[in-house]
Design a protein around this motif. Structure first.
Motif, PDB file in Angstrom:
ATOM      1  N   LEU A  57      22.082  25.994  46.387  1.00 48.87           N
ATOM      2  CA  LEU A  57      22.328  24.676  45.817  1.00 48.87           C
ATOM      3  C   LEU A  57      22.141  23.618  46.891  1.00 48.87           C
ATOM      4  O   LEU A  57      22.348  23.875  48.077  1.00 48.87           O
ATOM      5  CB  LEU A  57      23.746  24.597  45.250  1.00 48.87           C
ATOM      6  CG  LEU A  57      24.077  25.559  44.104  1.00 48.87           C
ATOM      7  CD1 LEU A  57      25.517  25.365  43.662  1.00 48.87           C
ATOM      8  CD2 LEU A  57      23.120  25.377  42.935  1.00 48.87           C
ATOM      9  N   ILE A  58      21.772  22.427  46.497  1.00 48.75           N
ATOM     10  CA  ILE A  58      21.520  21.380  47.477  1.00 48.75           C
ATOM     11  C   ILE A  58      22.789  21.031  48.250  1.00 48.75           C
ATOM     12  O   ILE A  58      22.726  20.676  49.435  1.00 48.75           O
ATOM     13  CB  ILE A  58      20.900  20.127  46.808  1.00 48.75           C
ATOM     14  CG1 ILE A  58      20.400  19.170  47.897  1.00 48.75           C
ATOM     15  CG2 ILE A  58      21.872  19.478  45.855  1.00 48.75           C
ATOM     16  CD1 ILE A  58      19.396  19.775  48.853  1.00 48.75           C
ATOM     17  N   ASP A  59      23.977  21.153  47.623  1.00 47.25           N
ATOM     18  CA  ASP A  59      25.221  20.904  48.345  1.00 47.25           C
ATOM     19  C   ASP A  59      25.400  21.911  49.477  1.00 47.25           C
ATOM     20  O   ASP A  59      25.903  21.567  50.555  1.00 47.25           O
ATOM     21  CB  ASP A  59      26.422  20.983  47.394  1.00 47.25           C
ATOM     22  CG  ASP A  59      26.524  19.753  46.489  1.00 47.25           C
ATOM     23  OD1 ASP A  59      25.842  18.750  46.779  1.00 47.25           O
ATOM     24  OD2 ASP A  59      27.285  19.810  45.506  1.00 47.25           O
ATOM     25  N   THR A  60      24.998  23.154  49.234  1.00 46.97           N
ATOM     26  CA  THR A  60      25.072  24.171  50.272  1.00 46.97           C
ATOM     27  C   THR A  60      24.123  23.847  51.412  1.00 46.97           C
ATOM     28  O   THR A  60      24.473  23.957  52.597  1.00 46.97           O
ATOM     29  CB  THR A  60      24.730  25.556  49.685  1.00 46.97           C
ATOM     30  OG1 THR A  60      25.687  25.907  48.693  1.00 46.97           O
ATOM     31  CG2 THR A  60      24.726  26.633  50.766  1.00 46.97           C
ATOM     32  N   VAL A  61      22.915  23.455  51.080  1.00 48.34           N
ATOM     33  CA  VAL A  61      21.929  23.096  52.105  1.00 48.34           C
ATOM     34  C   VAL A  61      22.453  21.950  52.957  1.00 48.34           C
ATOM     35  O   VAL A  61      22.367  21.984  54.196  1.00 48.34           O
ATOM     36  CB  VAL A  61      20.584  22.715  51.458  1.00 48.34           C
ATOM     37  CG1 VAL A  61      19.607  22.189  52.508  1.00 48.34           C
ATOM     38  CG2 VAL A  61      19.981  23.922  50.753  1.00 48.34           C
ATOM     39  N   GLU A  80      20.756  21.191  41.660  1.00 43.63           N
ATOM     40  CA  GLU A  80      22.139  20.793  41.852  1.00 43.63           C
ATOM     41  C   GLU A  80      23.095  21.824  41.267  1.00 43.63           C
ATOM     42  O   GLU A  80      24.275  21.862  41.645  1.00 43.63           O
ATOM     43  CB  GLU A  80      22.391  19.432  41.209  1.00 43.63           C
ATOM     44  CG  GLU A  80      21.600  18.301  41.870  1.00 43.63           C
ATOM     45  CD  GLU A  80      21.893  16.956  41.228  1.00 43.63           C
ATOM     46  OE1 GLU A  80      22.601  16.937  40.189  1.00 43.63           O
ATOM     47  OE2 GLU A  80      21.415  15.937  41.758  1.00 43.63           O
ATOM     48  N   ASN A  81      22.611  22.667  40.350  1.00 40.38           N
ATOM     49  CA  ASN A  81      23.441  23.677  39.694  1.00 40.38           C
ATOM     50  C   ASN A  81      22.679  24.995  39.611  1.00 40.38           C
ATOM     51  O   ASN A  81      21.444  25.018  39.622  1.00 40.38           O
ATOM     52  CB  ASN A  81      23.828  23.228  38.280  1.00 40.38           C
ATOM     53  CG  ASN A  81      24.583  21.917  38.279  1.00 40.38           C
ATOM     54  OD1 ASN A  81      25.716  21.849  38.731  1.00 40.38           O
ATOM     55  ND2 ASN A  81      23.939  20.880  37.768  1.00 40.38           N
ATOM     56  N   LEU A  82      23.432  26.078  39.497  1.00 38.57           N
ATOM     57  CA  LEU A  82      22.813  27.380  39.295  1.00 38.57           C
ATOM     58  C   LEU A  82      22.156  27.435  37.919  1.00 38.57           C
ATOM     59  O   LEU A  82      22.572  26.750  36.977  1.00 38.57           O
ATOM     60  CB  LEU A  82      23.865  28.492  39.390  1.00 38.57           C
ATOM     61  CG  LEU A  82      24.529  28.708  40.742  1.00 38.57           C
ATOM     62  CD1 LEU A  82      25.699  29.673  40.598  1.00 38.57           C
ATOM     63  CD2 LEU A  82      23.525  29.243  41.759  1.00 38.57           C
ATOM     64  N   CYS A  83      21.125  28.261  37.826  1.00 41.31           N
ATOM     65  CA  CYS A  83      20.490  28.456  36.524  1.00 41.31           C
ATOM     66  C   CYS A  83      21.471  29.137  35.561  1.00 41.31           C
ATOM     67  O   CYS A  83      22.362  29.885  35.980  1.00 41.31           O
ATOM     68  CB  CYS A  83      19.229  29.295  36.665  1.00 41.31           C
ATOM     69  SG  CYS A  83      17.888  28.448  37.523  1.00 41.31           S
ATOM     70  N   GLU A  84      21.289  28.905  34.300  1.00 37.67           N
ATOM     71  CA  GLU A  84      22.181  29.451  33.280  1.00 37.67           C
ATOM     72  C   GLU A  84      22.204  30.979  33.329  1.00 37.67           C
ATOM     73  O   GLU A  84      21.156  31.622  33.383  1.00 37.67           O
ATOM     74  CB  GLU A  84      21.740  28.980  31.893  1.00 37.67           C
ATOM     75  CG  GLU A  84      22.683  29.406  30.773  1.00 37.67           C
ATOM     76  CD  GLU A  84      22.261  28.860  29.427  1.00 37.67           C
ATOM     77  OE1 GLU A  84      22.863  29.248  28.419  1.00 37.67           O
ATOM     78  OE2 GLU A  84      21.299  28.047  29.394  1.00 37.67           O
TER      79      GLU A  84
END
Length: 323
Positions: A57-61, A80-84
């Motif tokens: 996720l971009i927050d992790t990066v 921004e979110n994991l895939c479903e």
């Protein structure tokens, strides 16, 4: 494994690989329970799901300092979110994971409980790393065809690995190649850093109980730091007590972790590493954080440590490049 360390790895390469059932200890059930506790934490679940998804996720990066990505990378707009369904898929994999597939070197053999406790942190670090390797290797990324993983920044032919620790990118000499690069990243995310140990040097006495960590996060030190006894004990309590304590991971450095090791120095000289092939020596022409003009107290809690590190930097730069 790559050619760089072919001569120097011979003593480690001889160490036999064993499964948890083959280790000479009486506590495999304690290890399995401890590993399950670690992998059941929210951070471990998210980290594994990111690997299954094929992208962090971009927050992790951003938490890892941006991972070398420019502001134009499509991750900033598209992940921004994991895939479903990825978290559910990852949880199913975790529940069905067989610890017997994990491999440990014969140094992990521990005939008694005290020896087992001393080795457990290393075994957990190796296991977390290997779980990430297993998750990455099937190449089931849900983003294989959307242009994100193959994207390259304009006017730059450098390959950016989204799953990477800044100091552990020598994948050409890793036994499992790029999958090991992902393993180091996951280990650092879940535990707080790549977990290292005192392997000793010809001129320095070995400290078999020392545990080191090498983080790759914003707002923490880039240097390798030795865990305090209290930090090790909190981790062992979480891993081993019948009623687990609060998860202490990720364990990050504070100003109390004054014993630091320069990652710029050759690991054969410092003696602090887990596997001798994990990092090539930093080329002399590379930038060296120790040359910064301003004393950074978080990287160098003690001023004399900073001054000594700058001296080591000068010594390294005066050495001839290896042929």
């Amino acid at each position: 494994m790559g050619e760089y360390f072919d001569d120097s790895i011979s003593h480690d390469a001889q160490i036999k690989k064993l499964s948890i059932e083959e280790l000479d200890n009486q506590h495999p059930e304690l290890f399995v329970r401890a590993l399950d506790r670690v992998m059941s934490t929210d951070l471990a679940k998210l980290t594994c799901a990111e690997i299954v998804d094929g992208l962090p996720l971009i927050d992790t990066v951003n938490e890892n300092g941006g991972g070398g990505l420019s502001g134009f990378h499509p991750l900033y707009d598209m992940h921004e979110n994991l895939c479903e369904g990825v978290m559910e898929q990852t949880e199913e994999i975790r529940k069905n994971f067989d610890p017997k597939v994990l491999q440990f070197d014969s140094r992990s053999a521990s005939p008694g409980l005290r020896a087992f406790r001393m080795r457990l942190i290393e075994m957990i670090a190796v296991a977390v790393h290997q779980v990430a390797v297993v998750l990455f290797q099937p190449d089931t990324s849900l983003h294989k065809d959307d242009g994100i993983t193959t994207w390259a920044p304009p006017k730059d032919d450098t390959i950016f690995w989204e799953f990477s620790h800044e100091w552990y990118k020598d994948y050409k000499q890793y036994p499992d190649g790029v999958a090991d690069l992902v393993g180091y990243w996951a280990e650092s995310r879940i535990l707080g850093g790549v977990v290292l140990f005192d392997r000793g040097t010809p001129t320095r006495k070995l400290d078999p109980d020392a545990v080191f960590s090498h983080a790759d996060r914003e707002e923490t030190t880039y240097r390798i730091y030795r865990l305090l006894d209290g930090q090790k004990q909190k981790m062992l309590d979480f891993l081993l007590l019948d009623s687990p304590t609060q998860n202490p991971c990720p364990i990050l450095a504070s100003l109390e972790n004054v014993f630091r090791v320069d990652p710029e120095e050759d690991i054969e000289d410092t003696g602090v590493y887990r596997d001798i092939w994990e990092r090539k020596p930093l080329p002399i022409w590379c930038s060296d954080y120790r040359l910064r003009d301003v004393w950074d107290k978080f990287d160098f809690p003690l001023r004399h440590d900073w001054e000594e590190a700058r001296g080591r930097c000068s010594d390294r730069r005066n050495r001839p490049e290896p042929e």
